[in-house]
Write an enzyme that holds these catalytic residues in place. Structure first.
Site, PDB file in Angstrom:
ATOM      1  CG  ASP A   1      81.400 106.433  70.226  1.00  0.00           C
ATOM      2  OD1 ASP A   1      80.574 105.805  69.533  1.00  0.00           O
ATOM      3  OD2 ASP A   1      81.359 107.657  70.412  1.00  0.00           O
TER       4      ASP A   1
ATOM      5  CB  SER B   1      75.409 112.113  72.043  1.00  0.00           C
ATOM      6  OG  SER B   1      75.870 111.072  71.205  1.00  0.00           O
ATOM      7  N   GLY B   2      77.160 113.496  69.461  1.00  0.00           N
ATOM      8  CA  GLY B   2      77.198 113.630  68.006  1.00  0.00           C
ATOM      9  C   GLY B   2      76.510 112.473  67.304  1.00  0.00           C
ATOM     10  CB  SER B   3      77.030 108.795  67.383  1.00  0.00           C
ATOM     11  OG  SER B   3      76.980 108.632  68.775  1.00  0.00           O
TER      12      SER B   3
ATOM     13  N   GLY C   1      81.207 112.201  67.886  1.00  0.00           N
ATOM     14  CA  GLY C   1      81.049 113.594  67.437  1.00  0.00           C
ATOM     15  C   GLY C   1      81.469 114.598  68.496  1.00  0.00           C
ATOM     16  CB  THR C   2      80.768 114.973  72.135  1.00  0.00           C
ATOM     17  OG1 THR C   2      80.859 113.572  72.442  1.00  0.00           O
ATOM     18  CG2 THR C   2      79.312 115.374  72.038  1.00  0.00           C
TER      19      THR C   2
HETATM   20  O1  HY3 Z   1      79.226 110.830  69.058  1.00  0.00           O
HETATM   21  C1  HY3 Z   1      79.199 111.080  70.257  1.00  0.00           C
HETATM   22  O2  HY3 Z   1      79.340 112.227  70.673  1.00  0.00           O
HETATM   23  C2  HY3 Z   1      78.943 109.965  71.207  1.00  0.00           C
HETATM   24  N1  HY3 Z   1      78.948 108.613  70.778  1.00  0.00           N
HETATM   25  C3  HY3 Z   1      78.715 107.816  71.979  1.00  0.00           C
HETATM   26  C4  HY3 Z   1      79.285 108.635  73.079  1.00  0.00           C
HETATM   27  C5  HY3 Z   1      79.126 110.083  72.646  1.00  0.00           C
HETATM   28  O3  HY3 Z   1      77.964 110.606  73.221  1.00  0.00           O
END
Ligand code: HY3
Length: 278
Positions: free
Chosen positions: A186, A24-26, A191-192
């Site tokens: 989200d 997960s990016g965040s 990020g993903t």
């Molecule tokens: O940034 C992300 O990749 C994510 N944010 C919540 C769901 C993903 O995992």
């Protein structure tokens, strides 16, 4: 969590309501910020480098730090790739819809916001969720997904409802709403999701290695992303994406389990939040 891979200083797991995703990016921005701001790992100003272990692989962190705080965190993500491009699916209540699927550390079906009639404003949130869940369901049934190196990851997690790319000060930029089962959006630009979108744009010849991409969420938060390089994923082309943003600590929590708790694994209900919170 302690890392299994000796090259990483720390590991973490990601707990979404429906899955425990590979990356997960965040969440990686949040984890790096907690590790550095709270002193769990030593901070070096002005730049601290870390390697963290996500369930889906190692990610490299470069954190810009000042006065004891991580002010900007860049994540070099796991290899990301486009899976199915310009495919038609039949979606309940919508009809035929052209979509792409891709992996960016998690698996996505990407649909065009304009084609669905969305402008991606916050007041569309409930409709975006309903629509995104239907698209994810249809894409899983009609297209499916299996990660070539991790066949256990064999479903599409999220629907990214994505605005067309525009160029702001010469940089490719696009707003998105990523719909997460069982029914939320989200708050980050995902990020993903940005990594998956960049893999698709690269596959379509619309974003080259070295070029930037700015992802914007429905609440206006942004990630500054880039295609850092290319690699091979079991014979298919993949990109190495990076994303950068900022996280803030909002609390310190202790989770406890009383031995007499009759629901030690928790429980799940369908979403009970009202659709209209005003
Ligand atoms: O940034 C992300 O990749 C994510 N944010 C919540 C769901 C993903 O995992």
């Amino acid at each position: 969590m302690p890392s299994k891979d000796p090259r990483a200083q720390m590991a973490w797991i990601i707990m979404e309501p429906a899955d425990t995703p590979p990356m997960s990016g965040s969440n990686s921005l949040c984890v790096a910020t907690v590790l550095l701001d709270s002193g769990i790992l030593p901070m070096t100003e002005p730049v601290t480098h870390l390697v963290l272990e996500a369930p889906g692989g190692l990610v490299e962190i470069t954190a810009q730090c000042r006065d004891g705080k991580a002010e900007k965190v860049e994540v070099r993500n796991v290899p990301s790739f486009a899976d199915k491009i310009d495919r038609w699916i039949e979606v309940e209540g919508i009809g035929s819809l052209q979509v792409d699927t891709a992996y960016g550390g998690d698996s996505f079906v990407i649909a065009d916001a304009q084609q669905l009639g969305f402008s991606l404003h916050a007041d569309e949130a409930a409709d975006l969720v309903t629509t995104g869940l239907k698209i994810t369901h249809a894409a899983n049934e009609q297209l499916g997904f299996t990660h070539p190196l991790n066949p256990e990851w064999s479903h599409i997690s999220f629907c990214q409802i994505a605005a067309p790319v525009s160029h702001e000060s010469g940089v490719a930029t696009a707003t998105n709403a990523v719909v997460i089962r069982p029914g939320k959006i989200d708050r980050s630009p995902c990020g993903t999701g940005c990594s998956a979108r960049m893999a698709v744009l690269h596959e379509k010849g619309q974003l080259k290695v070295g070029e930037r991409f700015i992802g914007r969420s429905i609440i206006g938060s942004t990630f500054d992303c880039r295609i850092e390089g290319q690699c091979d994923m079991e014979g298919r082309p993949a990109i190495i994406p990076s994303l950068a943003g900022r996280a803030w600590i909002t609390g310190t929590h202790q989770h406890l389990l009383d031995p007499s708790d009759p629901w030690p694994e928790g429980y799940q209900l369908s979403d009970t939040w009202p659709r209209d919170l005003t």
